[in-house]
Design a protein around this motif. Structure first.
Motif, PDB file in Angstrom:
ATOM      1  N   HIS A  50     149.522  45.869 -10.319  1.00  0.00           N
ATOM      2  CA  HIS A  50     149.011  47.231 -10.188  1.00  0.00           C
ATOM      3  C   HIS A  50     147.767  47.349 -11.070  1.00  0.00           C
ATOM      4  O   HIS A  50     147.515  46.489 -11.930  1.00  0.00           O
ATOM      5  N   PRO A  51     146.952  48.381 -10.872  1.00  0.00           N
ATOM      6  CA  PRO A  51     145.670  48.474 -11.589  1.00  0.00           C
ATOM      7  C   PRO A  51     145.796  48.382 -13.102  1.00  0.00           C
ATOM      8  O   PRO A  51     144.983  47.713 -13.756  1.00  0.00           O
ATOM      9  N   HIS A  52     146.792  49.045 -13.687  1.00  0.00           N
ATOM     10  CA  HIS A  52     146.906  49.021 -15.140  1.00  0.00           C
ATOM     11  C   HIS A  52     147.226  47.625 -15.655  1.00  0.00           C
ATOM     12  O   HIS A  52     146.847  47.256 -16.779  1.00  0.00           O
ATOM     13  N   HIS A  54     144.198  57.176  -5.049  1.00  0.00           N
ATOM     14  CA  HIS A  54     144.915  56.377  -6.040  1.00  0.00           C
ATOM     15  C   HIS A  54     146.060  55.592  -5.415  1.00  0.00           C
ATOM     16  O   HIS A  54     146.229  54.399  -5.684  1.00  0.00           O
ATOM     17  N   GLN A  61     146.736  51.467  -5.187  1.00  0.00           N
ATOM     18  CA  GLN A  61     147.944  50.826  -5.713  1.00  0.00           C
ATOM     19  C   GLN A  61     148.650  50.002  -4.647  1.00  0.00           C
ATOM     20  O   GLN A  61     149.089  48.868  -4.907  1.00  0.00           O
ATOM     21  N   LEU A  83     138.156  45.674 -11.370  1.00  0.00           N
ATOM     22  CA  LEU A  83     139.239  46.080 -12.276  1.00  0.00           C
ATOM     23  C   LEU A  83     139.420  45.065 -13.400  1.00  0.00           C
ATOM     24  O   LEU A  83     139.558  45.430 -14.573  1.00  0.00           O
ATOM     25  N   LEU A 128     142.705  53.152 -13.163  1.00  0.00           N
ATOM     26  CA  LEU A 128     142.797  53.462 -11.741  1.00  0.00           C
ATOM     27  C   LEU A 128     141.944  54.681 -11.392  1.00  0.00           C
ATOM     28  O   LEU A 128     141.182  54.655 -10.420  1.00  0.00           O
TER      29      LEU A 128
END
Length: 307
Positions: free
Chosen positions: A238-240, A217, A221, A143, A150
């Motif tokens: 978190h992924p973002h 997903h 998370q 990531l 995500l």
């Protein structure tokens, strides 16, 4: 005209979309289009050839009045626009009526990037080398290394990996290739060695859960949030946020906005400018340094006092 006259073209569109878009995108578009079809049927639409901008505007206005978030409203419009494009290719429509409707204004709530040193300590925290720990470390490194969304991470299959890069399907079904850094490649190699202890036979997904199937997903998370707590990262992860940190850190080092745009998979440079919170001073400095008519030149010597 029976309901199937409106349903059949939508079904064909979604089946074609599924051949190159992520499952999450297909599911979201299916819900969006089903909502619009119900609205259109109630409004008396009998054939897609009669679709016009007025009906689309009424639908989006109704969704807005129901309290739909701007991001969800924009996705509704995007789904309708792609469906209308497909109807144009099939000769059903002569133009795309959705293009005549304004796109909902998006709020600019962007996550704050994690400090470089703090993130390095977090990623370098030793783990117990169990299959699940190897998987989690590989997800974290990938990531941050490649700036994946995500949905892109969750949709990865084994055959998407290459020695120094990974092939992903981005928003709108657009494919792109992004580099995989050395640390991410090492973490992926460790995970691939352990993956067979979890993955079900024939499972194509790169990242799987304890039941051997593709990791969803929400599970991803939750794992990231849990790892932040376990490793003492004093903020939510978190992924973002990792994607934003990737973009911000890379831009700070390279100052190459176009390269960051390509790596993130943004269609427009303006999206990257907002995403990375570029300020006017940075752009002005780049302009002053690069534009031949902007660079300051030394003033010629004065002729005052010349004989």
């Amino acid at each position: 005209m029976p309901e199937s006259a409106l349903a059949a073209p939508m079904t064909a569109f979604l089946e074609a979309l599924a051949r190159h878009a992520s499952p999450a995108t297909v599911d979201a578009y299916r819900r969006d289009l089903a909502r619009f079809r119900a609205f259109a049927e109630e409004a008396g639409l009998e054939a897609w050839s009669a679709l016009d901008a007025a009906l689309v505007r009424r639908f989006l206005g109704q969704e807005r009045s129901r309290g739909l978030a701007p991001r969800s409203l924009a996705r509704r419009r995007a789904a309708l626009s792609r469906f209308a494009d497909a109807l144009m290719r099939d000769g059903v429509l002569t133009h795309n009526p959705v293009a005549l409707t304004p796109s909902p204004r998006q709020p600019r709530h962007l996550p704050r990037p994690v400090d470089v040193d703090q993130l390095a300590r977090f990623l370098d925290t030793p783990h117990d080398e169990s299959p699940l720990a190897c998987r989690d470390q590989a997800m974290l490194e990938l990531l941050y290394s490649s700036g994946l969304r995500l949905a892109e991470l969750a949709a990865l299959d084994l055959d998407a990996l290459e020695p120094t890069r990974v092939r992903v399907i981005g928003k709108g079904g657009k494919p792109r290739q992004v580099p995989v850094g050395r640390r991410a490649a090492s973490a992926l190699a460790a995970w691939l060695t352990a993956r067979g202890q979890l993955a079900a036979a024939g499972e194509p997904a790169l990242f799987v859960g304890q039941r051997g199937a593709r990791l969803g997903h929400r599970a991803i998370q939750l794992r990231l949030a849990g790892l932040a707590k376990e490793r003492g990262l004093a903020e939510h992860l978190h992924p973002h946020r990792l994607r934003h940190s990737f973009a911000s850190h890379l831009l700070e080092s390279s100052q190459d906005l176009r390269a960051v745009q390509e790596l993130l998979g943004h269609a427009h440079l303006s999206t990257t400018q907002v995403y990375t919170r570029l300020d006017w001073q940075h752009l002005a400095a780049s302009y002053d340094a690069a534009h031949p008519r902007a660079r300051r030149r030394a003033r010629p010597p004065s002729d005052e006092g010349a004989s």
